[in-house]
Scaffold this motif. Structure first.
Motif, PDB file in Angstrom:
ATOM      1  N   ILE A 168      -5.070 110.162 -71.407  1.00  0.00           N
ATOM      2  CA  ILE A 168      -5.234 111.612 -71.538  1.00  0.00           C
ATOM      3  C   ILE A 168      -4.870 112.058 -72.950  1.00  0.00           C
ATOM      4  O   ILE A 168      -5.588 112.823 -73.595  1.00  0.00           O
ATOM      5  N   LEU A 169      -3.744 111.506 -73.437  1.00  0.00           N
ATOM      6  CA  LEU A 169      -3.233 111.970 -74.724  1.00  0.00           C
ATOM      7  C   LEU A 169      -4.130 111.574 -75.896  1.00  0.00           C
ATOM      8  O   LEU A 169      -4.163 112.269 -76.908  1.00  0.00           O
ATOM      9  N   THR A 279       3.416 113.595 -56.294  1.00  0.00           N
ATOM     10  CA  THR A 279       3.699 112.195 -55.951  1.00  0.00           C
ATOM     11  C   THR A 279       4.377 111.491 -57.123  1.00  0.00           C
ATOM     12  O   THR A 279       5.394 110.807 -56.962  1.00  0.00           O
ATOM     13  N   HIS A 280       3.807 111.684 -58.328  1.00  0.00           N
ATOM     14  CA  HIS A 280       4.402 111.047 -59.504  1.00  0.00           C
ATOM     15  C   HIS A 280       5.827 111.553 -59.737  1.00  0.00           C
ATOM     16  O   HIS A 280       6.719 110.783 -60.059  1.00  0.00           O
ATOM     17  N   THR A 281       6.030 112.852 -59.590  1.00  0.00           N
ATOM     18  CA  THR A 281       7.359 113.412 -59.853  1.00  0.00           C
ATOM     19  C   THR A 281       8.366 112.892 -58.826  1.00  0.00           C
ATOM     20  O   THR A 281       9.487 112.519 -59.182  1.00  0.00           O
ATOM     21  N   THR A 282       7.951 112.847 -57.558  1.00  0.00           N
ATOM     22  CA  THR A 282       8.834 112.297 -56.528  1.00  0.00           C
ATOM     23  C   THR A 282       9.166 110.843 -56.849  1.00  0.00           C
ATOM     24  O   THR A 282      10.326 110.420 -56.794  1.00  0.00           O
ATOM     25  N   GLY A 283       8.143 110.085 -57.210  1.00  0.00           N
ATOM     26  CA  GLY A 283       8.355 108.672 -57.558  1.00  0.00           C
ATOM     27  C   GLY A 283       9.322 108.520 -58.718  1.00  0.00           C
ATOM     28  O   GLY A 283      10.223 107.686 -58.681  1.00  0.00           O
ATOM     29  N   PHE A 316       4.528 106.404 -68.851  1.00  0.00           N
ATOM     30  CA  PHE A 316       5.072 107.757 -68.926  1.00  0.00           C
ATOM     31  C   PHE A 316       4.059 108.672 -69.617  1.00  0.00           C
ATOM     32  O   PHE A 316       3.983 109.867 -69.315  1.00  0.00           O
ATOM     33  N   ASP A 317       3.249 108.093 -70.511  1.00  0.00           N
ATOM     34  CA  ASP A 317       2.170 108.848 -71.164  1.00  0.00           C
ATOM     35  C   ASP A 317       1.236 109.485 -70.147  1.00  0.00           C
ATOM     36  O   ASP A 317       0.848 110.648 -70.296  1.00  0.00           O
ATOM     37  N   LEU A 318       0.870 108.729 -69.130  1.00  0.00           N
ATOM     38  CA  LEU A 318      -0.023 109.278 -68.099  1.00  0.00           C
ATOM     39  C   LEU A 318       0.664 110.442 -67.394  1.00  0.00           C
ATOM     40  O   LEU A 318       0.087 111.513 -67.220  1.00  0.00           O
ATOM     41  N   TYR A 319       1.940 110.202 -67.009  1.00  0.00           N
ATOM     42  CA  TYR A 319       2.683 111.240 -66.292  1.00  0.00           C
ATOM     43  C   TYR A 319       2.794 112.501 -67.143  1.00  0.00           C
ATOM     44  O   TYR A 319       2.555 113.620 -66.687  1.00  0.00           O
ATOM     45  N   TYR A 320       3.113 112.295 -68.418  1.00  0.00           N
ATOM     46  CA  TYR A 320       3.212 113.447 -69.315  1.00  0.00           C
ATOM     47  C   TYR A 320       1.858 114.138 -69.447  1.00  0.00           C
ATOM     48  O   TYR A 320       1.778 115.375 -69.488  1.00  0.00           O
ATOM     49  N   GLY A 321       0.786 113.347 -69.489  1.00  0.00           N
ATOM     50  CA  GLY A 321      -0.567 113.912 -69.558  1.00  0.00           C
ATOM     51  C   GLY A 321      -0.854 114.827 -68.375  1.00  0.00           C
ATOM     52  O   GLY A 321      -1.413 115.916 -68.524  1.00  0.00           O
ATOM     53  N   LEU A 322      -0.445 114.376 -67.162  1.00  0.00           N
ATOM     54  CA  LEU A 322      -0.640 115.197 -65.967  1.00  0.00           C
ATOM     55  C   LEU A 322       0.111 116.518 -66.103  1.00  0.00           C
ATOM     56  O   LEU A 322      -0.361 117.580 -65.699  1.00  0.00           O
TER      57      LEU A 322
ATOM     58  N   SER B 345      13.798 117.050 -68.004  1.00  0.00           N
ATOM     59  CA  SER B 345      14.243 117.002 -69.403  1.00  0.00           C
ATOM     60  C   SER B 345      13.406 116.015 -70.207  1.00  0.00           C
ATOM     61  O   SER B 345      13.039 116.285 -71.354  1.00  0.00           O
ATOM     62  N   ARG B 346      13.092 114.875 -69.583  1.00  0.00           N
ATOM     63  CA  ARG B 346      12.289 113.891 -70.309  1.00  0.00           C
ATOM     64  C   ARG B 346      10.917 114.458 -70.637  1.00  0.00           C
ATOM     65  O   ARG B 346      10.397 114.256 -71.733  1.00  0.00           O
ATOM     66  N   LEU B 347      10.325 115.171 -69.670  1.00  0.00           N
ATOM     67  CA  LEU B 347       9.010 115.772 -69.916  1.00  0.00           C
ATOM     68  C   LEU B 347       9.083 116.788 -71.053  1.00  0.00           C
ATOM     69  O   LEU B 347       8.224 116.822 -71.936  1.00  0.00           O
ATOM     70  N   GLU B 348      10.146 117.598 -71.046  1.00  0.00           N
ATOM     71  CA  GLU B 348      10.255 118.641 -72.060  1.00  0.00           C
ATOM     72  C   GLU B 348      10.523 118.054 -73.453  1.00  0.00           C
ATOM     73  O   GLU B 348       9.989 118.530 -74.449  1.00  0.00           O
ATOM     74  N   GLU B 349      11.311 117.001 -73.474  1.00  0.00           N
ATOM     75  CA  GLU B 349      11.603 116.320 -74.733  1.00  0.00           C
ATOM     76  C   GLU B 349      10.304 115.720 -75.302  1.00  0.00           C
ATOM     77  O   GLU B 349       9.990 115.867 -76.483  1.00  0.00           O
ATOM     78  N   TYR B 350       9.548 115.070 -74.433  1.00  0.00           N
ATOM     79  CA  TYR B 350       8.264 114.476 -74.795  1.00  0.00           C
ATOM     80  C   TYR B 350       7.318 115.550 -75.320  1.00  0.00           C
ATOM     81  O   TYR B 350       6.564 115.335 -76.264  1.00  0.00           O
ATOM     82  N   ASP B 351       7.367 116.704 -74.664  1.00  0.00           N
ATOM     83  CA  ASP B 351       6.510 117.821 -75.032  1.00  0.00           C
ATOM     84  C   ASP B 351       6.792 118.268 -76.465  1.00  0.00           C
ATOM     85  O   ASP B 351       5.874 118.500 -77.251  1.00  0.00           O
TER      86      ASP B 351
END
Lengths: 362, 362
Positions: A168-169, A279-283, A316-322, B345-351
């Motif tokens: 995504i990124l 789902t990803h966040t729960t995981g 984590f890139d994918l998760y951040y992309g979502l 926090s990890r998502l926000e830091e990545y952002d």
């Protein structure tokens, strides 16, 4: 190209049904155009499984095959068989008709790109991997060629389909650097997990004469390891002029048993935020907790362990992309935190009541 | 009682193996005592599945059946067959030996009590349901009797096993009001989801001459609807003098294919907080979010839906019981909230990093 055509009038549902029975083993996809040659419906005939009298009824027009169809042509393997739109005929390609495989370029040849390449090759298509990193060895192992120069990719191989299997990124960056002006007659397909964003990028960077298909296979190398049967494959025909080629591409997923779900990109993102992102966040939350298997796992806990395993295997890139590119994700994350807070409040409220009752009893 | 004994010396592994083969269809549980008649090991022989040369090796002594066993006796259905501890013999009850069913009282005859009753009856035991609410109709439908007066329960039926299938919250109250002094020769079994607390309650309220077995079947009417095969059944022999009766009770779960896990109550609670409590909390959090099925569910999301469905079917009382009476639960809840906060926090830091990189590129 065509060894024979089989034609019969469409006013007779009984004979249509018998004919379908006969041709069932030979052909897989049929498509139905209205009198302006716009796609009304396409249907897939699996071995031994087809809806007999009723072809699936078109959803968007009142036209049905058995009494109002204008043109229905069957094809196999992406061969472009358009027929005379005046005849009320049901036309069928003969079994001996030559099959024309697609040449599919896969841009981004990581895990997911390779996973797709394997399926494309198994379906009989030519695949060319493309990446700036060197995947020559992997490609030859899979049985396809590999290029790391975009101009050479296009000039040597003339792909008719180009699949963006980028992260995504990185997708925007890839499109910016790619000689997109040379994709004029190409079908460009993305497989990103966020669809509104992907659709926008493709419409912005691709030439107007290219076809665009936005897709999201809701599975990956892990969940689709053994079989794709019943797994959802979401798509929107963003801009399609050459239906046959597009259907031939979708056929790869149909014939492996995926459930094809045609859905607007916006609707996809709405659903995906409340399913895939949650789902990803729960995981990832449970992975932070470091939950592990014990001798006393309940069935429910084993399900959670499986969720952790598949989500943390994705980058984590994918998760951040979502999170970043699905406009609904941030709100879902807020909701999750509030939900957990409410569960806690209910426990604490219950605790106060219980202790008050206890002290009365004693 | 016994129609015949079969005896053979234990120094010959080959003949032992053949004999086991022959008796396999007749007997299910054997147990091994050391020279002081303490239980060293018990083993279950399933139909067609047994470890041939090696009976399972005892874990707590170096004694093994084939060369150092002192007494090994096989029994069926709870018949108390103790034998002469001096003979190095392998003793077997004949198939025609009379079976002595247990009379099992189930105190608390709600969903879970009825679920157990069904299995006990199917295993050939007599069951008496007991509750202050009236379950006569349910009981007669299941094929057992029902009492709502504790004295009558004991005087009329003389149960040799009493199962506490009460809720976590009500158990102490039930024990306080029960004529526990009459349970002198009984085996009392609890099935609560918290074990340290249950163990303490039983030790506090039951007469010293009673046997105590703390158990936790890690399944219920939902997850154990079709089969109990492979589902964990956790137990601690808190205070057992009559092994045979205890083993006959455990046999009910063994013979349905449960995985029997012998574990100290404290260890159970440690594991359960990081498995069962986390599963329930995750399920309740997602239920608060009102997640529902969509046309594009991933496999992982479907697992989460299943977790929600099973957890919310359990009462909030049970969930609160896990929270209040498992000493590790509160800390696990704190950890979950912190974990979700860390993910955010990890998502926000990545952002921040991503946006900084983006603005440099442009």
């Amino acid at each position: 190209m065509l060894a024979a055509w089989l034609a019969l009038p469409l006013h007779n549902a009984g004979s249509l049904q018998r004919t379908i029975g006969r041709i069932l083993e030979l052909h897989r996809t049929c498509w139905l155009l209205d009198h302006r040659e716009r796609l009304v419906e396409s249907a897939w005939l699996g071995r031994g499984r087809y809806r007999s009298v009723g072809w699936p009824r078109p959803r968007r027009t009142r036209c049905t095959v058995t009494n109002q169809a204008h043109v229905l042509s069957l094809y196999r393997g992406g061969e472009p068989f358009r027929t005379d739109s005046s005849a009320k005929h049901f036309k069928v390609m003969d079994q001996d008709g030559e099959v024309n495989p697609l040449t599919i370029a896969i841009v981004g040849f990581g895990n997911f790109g390779q996973f797709l390449a394997k399926a494309f090759i198994e379906a009989g298509h030519r695949v060319v991997g493309f990446s700036r990193s060197d995947y020559h060895a992997v490609a030859s192992q899979l049985g396809c060629v590999f290029e790391s120069n975009a101009d050479e990719l296009l000039e040597r191989h003339h792909p008719s389909v180009l699949v963006l299997a980028t992260s995504i990124l990185s997708t925007e960056q890839v499109l910016r650097q790619f000689p997109t002006e040379k994709l004029e007659n190409c079908l460009v397909v993305d497989v990103l997990s966020v669809k509104v964003y992907a659709r926008e990028l493709m419409l912005r960077y691709l030439p107007v004469s290219s076809d665009i298909l936005a897709t999201h296979p809701m599975f990956g190398p892990e969940s689709g390891r053994d079989s794709w049967r019943g797994l959802p494959f979401v798509f929107e025909r963003v801009r399609i002029r050459r239906y046959e080629r597009c259907e031939a591409f979708l056929d790869i997923f149909r014939s492996r048993g995926c459930t094809l779900v045609e859905m607007a990109c916006q609707e996809h993102d709405h659903y995906a935020a409340s399913t895939q992102f949650i789902t990803h966040t729960t995981g990832r939350m449970l992975a932070e907790l470091k939950i592990t298997s014990t001798p006393i796992n309940t069935r429910g806990f084993e399900s959670l362990l499986a969720v952790v395993e598949t989500t943390v295997r994705d980058s984590f890139d994918l998760y951040y992309g979502l999170y970043r590119f699905n406009p609904n994700a941030k709100e879902e994350l807020n909701k999750m935190q509030r939900a957990l807070e409410r569960v806690r409040s209910r426990l604490e409220e219950y605790d106060r009541l219980y202790q008050a009752a206890e002290s009365k009893r004693q």
